[in-house]
Structure formats: structure tokens, C-alpha cells
Design a protein around this motif. Structure first.
Motif, PDB file in Angstrom:
ATOM      1  N   UNK A   1       0.828  -1.203   0.000  1.00  0.00           N
ATOM      2  CA  UNK A   1       0.000   0.000   0.000  1.00  0.00           C
ATOM      3  C   UNK A   1       0.863   1.254   0.000  1.00  0.00           C
ATOM      4  N   UNK A   2       1.972   1.199   0.741  1.00  0.00           N
ATOM      5  CA  UNK A   2       2.876   2.346   0.840  1.00  0.00           C
ATOM      6  C   UNK A   2       4.304   1.906   0.555  1.00  0.00           C
TER       7      UNK A   2
ATOM      8  N   UNK B   1     -11.204   1.443   3.936  1.00  0.00           N
ATOM      9  CA  UNK B   1     -10.957   2.485   4.936  1.00  0.00           C
ATOM     10  C   UNK B   1      -9.630   2.249   5.649  1.00  0.00           C
ATOM     11  N   UNK B   2      -9.222   0.987   5.762  1.00  0.00           N
ATOM     12  CA  UNK B   2      -7.941   0.682   6.389  1.00  0.00           C
ATOM     13  C   UNK B   2      -6.799   1.276   5.568  1.00  0.00           C
ATOM     14  N   UNK B   3      -6.856   1.096   4.253  1.00  0.00           N
ATOM     15  CA  UNK B   3      -5.831   1.655   3.378  1.00  0.00           C
ATOM     16  C   UNK B   3      -5.800   3.170   3.453  1.00  0.00           C
ATOM     17  N   UNK B   4      -6.967   3.789   3.522  1.00  0.00           N
ATOM     18  CA  UNK B   4      -7.039   5.250   3.590  1.00  0.00           C
ATOM     19  C   UNK B   4      -6.478   5.769   4.911  1.00  0.00           C
ATOM     20  N   UNK B   5      -6.852   5.115   6.002  1.00  0.00           N
ATOM     21  CA  UNK B   5      -6.399   5.568   7.321  1.00  0.00           C
ATOM     22  C   UNK B   5      -4.888   5.417   7.475  1.00  0.00           C
ATOM     23  N   UNK B   6      -4.358   4.279   7.061  1.00  0.00           N
ATOM     24  CA  UNK B   6      -2.921   4.047   7.181  1.00  0.00           C
ATOM     25  C   UNK B   6      -2.131   5.027   6.324  1.00  0.00           C
ATOM     26  N   UNK B   7      -2.603   5.254   5.111  1.00  0.00           N
ATOM     27  CA  UNK B   7      -1.895   6.155   4.206  1.00  0.00           C
ATOM     28  C   UNK B   7      -1.990   7.597   4.681  1.00  0.00           C
ATOM     29  N   UNK B   8      -3.165   7.988   5.130  1.00  0.00           N
ATOM     30  CA  UNK B   8      -3.320   9.337   5.655  1.00  0.00           C
ATOM     31  C   UNK B   8      -2.419   9.588   6.851  1.00  0.00           C
ATOM     32  N   UNK B   9      -2.362   8.610   7.750  1.00  0.00           N
ATOM     33  CA  UNK B   9      -1.507   8.737   8.933  1.00  0.00           C
ATOM     34  C   UNK B   9      -0.041   8.813   8.531  1.00  0.00           C
ATOM     35  N   UNK B  10       0.358   7.960   7.586  1.00  0.00           N
ATOM     36  CA  UNK B  10       1.762   7.915   7.176  1.00  0.00           C
ATOM     37  C   UNK B  10       2.246   9.252   6.643  1.00  0.00           C
TER      38      UNK B  10
ATOM     39  N   UNK C   1      -1.224 -16.466 -10.983  1.00  0.00           N
ATOM     40  CA  UNK C   1      -0.816 -16.734  -9.605  1.00  0.00           C
ATOM     41  C   UNK C   1      -0.242 -15.461  -8.969  1.00  0.00           C
ATOM     42  N   UNK C   2      -0.976 -14.354  -9.117  1.00  0.00           N
ATOM     43  CA  UNK C   2      -0.522 -13.084  -8.547  1.00  0.00           C
ATOM     44  C   UNK C   2      -0.721 -13.101  -7.035  1.00  0.00           C
ATOM     45  N   UNK C   3       0.370 -12.915  -6.316  1.00  0.00           N
ATOM     46  CA  UNK C   3       0.318 -12.927  -4.855  1.00  0.00           C
ATOM     47  C   UNK C   3       0.955 -11.684  -4.231  1.00  0.00           C
ATOM     48  N   UNK C   4       1.531 -10.831  -5.063  1.00  0.00           N
ATOM     49  CA  UNK C   4       2.116  -9.586  -4.555  1.00  0.00           C
ATOM     50  C   UNK C   4       1.742  -8.459  -5.508  1.00  0.00           C
ATOM     51  N   UNK C   5       1.174  -7.394  -4.944  1.00  0.00           N
ATOM     52  CA  UNK C   5       0.666  -6.288  -5.764  1.00  0.00           C
ATOM     53  C   UNK C   5       1.249  -4.960  -5.276  1.00  0.00           C
ATOM     54  N   UNK C   6       1.808  -4.209  -6.206  1.00  0.00           N
ATOM     55  CA  UNK C   6       2.269  -2.859  -5.912  1.00  0.00           C
ATOM     56  C   UNK C   6       1.182  -1.910  -6.404  1.00  0.00           C
ATOM     57  N   UNK C   7       0.321  -1.498  -5.504  1.00  0.00           N
ATOM     58  CA  UNK C   7      -0.867  -0.719  -5.859  1.00  0.00           C
ATOM     59  C   UNK C   7      -0.731   0.715  -5.335  1.00  0.00           C
ATOM     60  N   UNK C   8      -0.638   1.697  -6.240  1.00  0.00           N
ATOM     61  CA  UNK C   8      -0.448   3.095  -5.810  1.00  0.00           C
ATOM     62  C   UNK C   8      -1.742   3.824  -5.467  1.00  0.00           C
ATOM     63  N   UNK C   9      -2.867   3.097  -5.434  1.00  0.00           N
ATOM     64  CA  UNK C   9      -4.175   3.739  -5.262  1.00  0.00           C
ATOM     65  C   UNK C   9      -4.224   4.701  -4.089  1.00  0.00           C
ATOM     66  N   UNK C  10      -3.811   4.243  -2.922  1.00  0.00           N
ATOM     67  CA  UNK C  10      -3.952   5.066  -1.717  1.00  0.00           C
ATOM     68  C   UNK C  10      -2.910   6.166  -1.666  1.00  0.00           C
ATOM     69  N   UNK C  11      -1.711   5.894  -2.144  1.00  0.00           N
ATOM     70  CA  UNK C  11      -0.700   6.953  -2.222  1.00  0.00           C
ATOM     71  C   UNK C  11      -1.158   8.034  -3.185  1.00  0.00           C
ATOM     72  N   UNK C  12      -1.809   7.640  -4.280  1.00  0.00           N
ATOM     73  CA  UNK C  12      -2.306   8.615  -5.240  1.00  0.00           C
ATOM     74  C   UNK C  12      -3.414   9.462  -4.606  1.00  0.00           C
TER      75      UNK C  12
END
Length: 367
Positions: free
Chosen positions: A121-122, A242-251, A349-360
Motif C-alpha cells: 500500500x505504501x 478504509x484501512x488503506x485510507x487511514x494508514x496512508x493518511x496517517x503515514x 498466480x498473482x500474490x504480490x501487488x504494488x498498488x499506488x491507489x492510496x498513495x495517489x
């Protein structure tokens, strides 16, 4: 049912018989809905371990910043320190935590290789000198040939050593890896028998402060390859954005607080320093060898770069060679790694994702 409850409450509260038991029951009925709501607030746990780039999570917990953002999104987030880094990832993989901090390599070789779909997420930083090979009584990397090298086996330290050996036309066959817990590395280096180690800060700072040693290779020579992440279980994240938003906002509030040289920044970094066992000067020295992404935009740009796939290819090749991708892995592409510029490995078999959604979202001011 709601109508009946409201009538019953009104009847009891307006009754001329003001008995204590009825008053108590009235209060219970009036306040029951808010109590139930509080009890149903989603709760999540994040594990962290001591490292310069992860100390902000401890500060976020003690300063109330994490709670502030959790409250904004009506969730609870517990920040838990684990003393052993690998154990923290193992506990996350076992489902004891919803999120934890880890490197890109460990994200691939522990949760992803165990079948746990995880999302970065970050991207907090990458090591730019915080990981290094240190020799005692020797001045150049080539002198490592024939030596025992103490390190946390199959960790990023092991990866760094392998990449270092390539630069002097050596391989792991030319040295002997001695698996040593990160909790024991500093003490081990004080003994006569240990003459070579590979480790990370703050352990690295303690070791290089000892006499008669030389840092012969560090992560600044492979910039952007050892990446420090906040990883969240993908299923949990999907069900609880909301977990992704809260963690990213706090960071990024923490990042904004700690950067610079004003009073608030110095106080924040001093607290982080003391919690990690050093002082402000020592912590700032570690930050100097860390490429911190204080700005969300910089982290997004790094996440969206095609260089990320190249890095994960190198990491996957090392991991496969050392049997870290699981027994069923036929090659380095066994596990799929999803990035904005494409997928490295098996798309089924995707098991790891680099997702910039919350950082964006942080960049766009939408948190």
C-alpha cells in the motif's frame, strides 16, 4: 421491532412511576444502539520492527496520529512492535496481523510464497546505504573470498551479499554463509571468530563504530533494489478500503511532521531515535543513507516506474535460486507480481501487488 422498542422506551421514560429499575432500563435502551455501534467498529493490527524507515509507525502510535486517522474512518488500528523482524512477517503470514512492514524481497518470499495475497500500500523508502557488507581487518570486498559471512540467511542481507559478490567476480561458492539472528549479530562481531557480516541499520551503525573494520559494499551501489514497504493482506484491504485510507493518511501526516528542521520535526525524529536506541544525530545519520519518500508523489512515481519490474525480476531470480518461492516453483516466474506497468511472473498466480491507489489519493488530497 424498531417501532415496538421506541414505544416501549417512551412508555417507560414518561411513566409517573420513577422506579430506579425502570430508569436504569430506560438508560440501557437509549444508549444500547451507540454501544453496539462502538463494539462493531472494525479492528485491525499492524506489526512493525525497529528500522530507521519504520520508526515512524511507532511515532504515529504514540503521538496519536494513527488513532486520529483511524477515528476519521471509524475503525481501530493497533500498532504492535515485534522484536524479531522475520517473526513479524511470519505472524502476518499466519493471519495474526492485517498489515506489517517488510522489504520487497521478504514480501515475495514469505507471504507471497506461502500463498497469501498481499498488497504494498505504501512504498516508504529504499535503502541507500542502510544495508552493507562489513569486513574486520580487511579493506576491500574481494577480501571476503574464503571467509564466513554472518548474516540473516535468505534475507535482504543475503541478497545484498550476492549482488556484491557479482561485482568482484565471486559467487556464494567462494564464501560460507553463517545464519545469525539479527538480535545476535552485533555481539557476534565482537568475537575473534567473526570477521565478516552483512546487516542493516541500526545494527550496521553499531558494527561500523567498532575498531578495525571497513564497510566494503552497501545498498547505495544497487539503488532502488531493497525497498521498504507497508504490506496489507489483499483480501482484508479489498473488504476494508478504509484501512488503506487511514494508514496512508496517517503515514503522510507523519512524513510531513518529521521532515525538515523545525521544532516539531526535531522533536518527532528525536522520539524515533530514542525508541530505536540512538540519539537524534544517530537517527539522522541513518536517514541520510535512506531514500525516504517524504512526498506521496515521489513514492507514486517510483511505484509506477518500469524499473520496479526489473528489480522484482532480480529479486525473484535470487529467491528461486535459493528455494524461496515454494516447493512447487518451477522457475523464478512462479509467483505473479503486479505493478502499474505490468505483471512479472505468472498472471494466474498473482500474490504480490504494488498498488499506488492510496498513495495517489494522498497526492490528490482525497484522503
Amino acid at each position: 421491532m424498531e417501532f415496538t422498542t421506541k414505544l416501549f422506551t417512551k412508555y417507560l421514560c414518561n411513566s409517573t412511576s420513577k422506579l430506579l429499575s425502570i430508569s436504569a432500563l430506560c438508560a440501557v435502551l437509549i444508549f444500547a444502539p451507540s454501544t453496539a455501534s462502538a463494539e462493531s467498529k472494525p479492528k485491525f493490527r499492524l506489526a512493525w520492527t525497529i528500522y530507521v524507515g519504520w520508526m515512524p509507525w511507532d511515532y504515529g502510535a504514540t503521538s496519536g496520529i494513527v488513532k486520529k486517522w483511524a477515528d476519521k474512518y471509524e475503525i481501530d488500528i493497533e500498532i504492535v512492535q515485534i522484536n524479531d523482524y522475520v517473526e513479524s512477517i511470519n505472524q502476518y503470514t499466519a493471519g495474526q496481523f492485517d498489515a506489517t512492514v517488510m522489504t520487497n524481497m521478504d514480501a515475495l518470499t514469505i507471504p507471497a510464497a506461502s500463498g497469501v495475497d498481499s498488497t504494498a500500500v505504501i512504498i516508504g523508502d529504499f535503502s541507500n546505504g542502510n544495508d552493507a557488507v562489513v569486513l574486520k581487518g580487511a579493506a576491500k570486498l574481494a577480501d571476503v573470498e574464503g571467509k564466513n559471512v554472518n548474516l540473516v540467511e535468505l534475507s535482504v542481507s543475503h541478497y545484498l551479499l550476492a549482488r556484491a559478490l557479482e561485482t568482484v567476480s565471486l559467487t556464494e561458492r567462494d564464501i560460507r554463509v553463517v545464519n545469525t539472528s539479527d538480535a545476535d549479530l552485533v555481539a557476534a562481531f565482537t568475537t575473534d571468530d567473526v570477521t565478516a557480516v552483512t546487516t542493516w541499520n541500526p545494527l550496521l551503525s553499531e558494527i561500523t563504530a567498532m575498531p578495525n573494520n571497513t564497510k566494503v559494499f552497501d545498498s547505495s551501489m544497487i539503488p532502488g533494489e531493497i525497498i521498504d514497504l507497508l504490506v496489507v493482506n489483499s483480501k482484508t484491504l479489498s473488504e476494508n478500503p478504509k484501512l488503506g485510507k487511514a494508514l496512508t493518511g496517517a503515514w503522510y501526516e507523519i512524513m510531513s511532521t518529521m521532515k525538515g528542521s523545525d521544532k516539531a520535526a526535531l522533536a518527532a525524529r528525536t522520539e524515533m531515535a530514542e525508541a530505536s536506541g540512538t540519539d537524534l544525530a544517530g537517527y539522522d545519520a541513518q536517514l541520510a543513507s535512506t531514500k525516504m519518500f517524504f512526498e506521496a508523489k515521489d513514492a507514486v512515481d517510483f511505484n509506477n516506474s518500469s524499473a520496479l519490474i526489473t528489480t522484482m525480476w532480480k529479486v525473484a531470480e535470487f529467491s528461486f535460486k535459493h528455494g524461496l518461492l515454494g516447493e512447487g516453483a518451477a522457475d523464478a516466474k512462479f509467483i505473479g507480481v503486479e505493478t502499474p506497468t505490468g505483471v512479472y511472473g505468472d498472471k494466474s498466480n498473482i500474490k504480490l501487488r504494488f498498488d499506488p491507489t492510496y498513495m495517489q489519493m494522498a497526492v490528490d488530497g482525497k484522503l
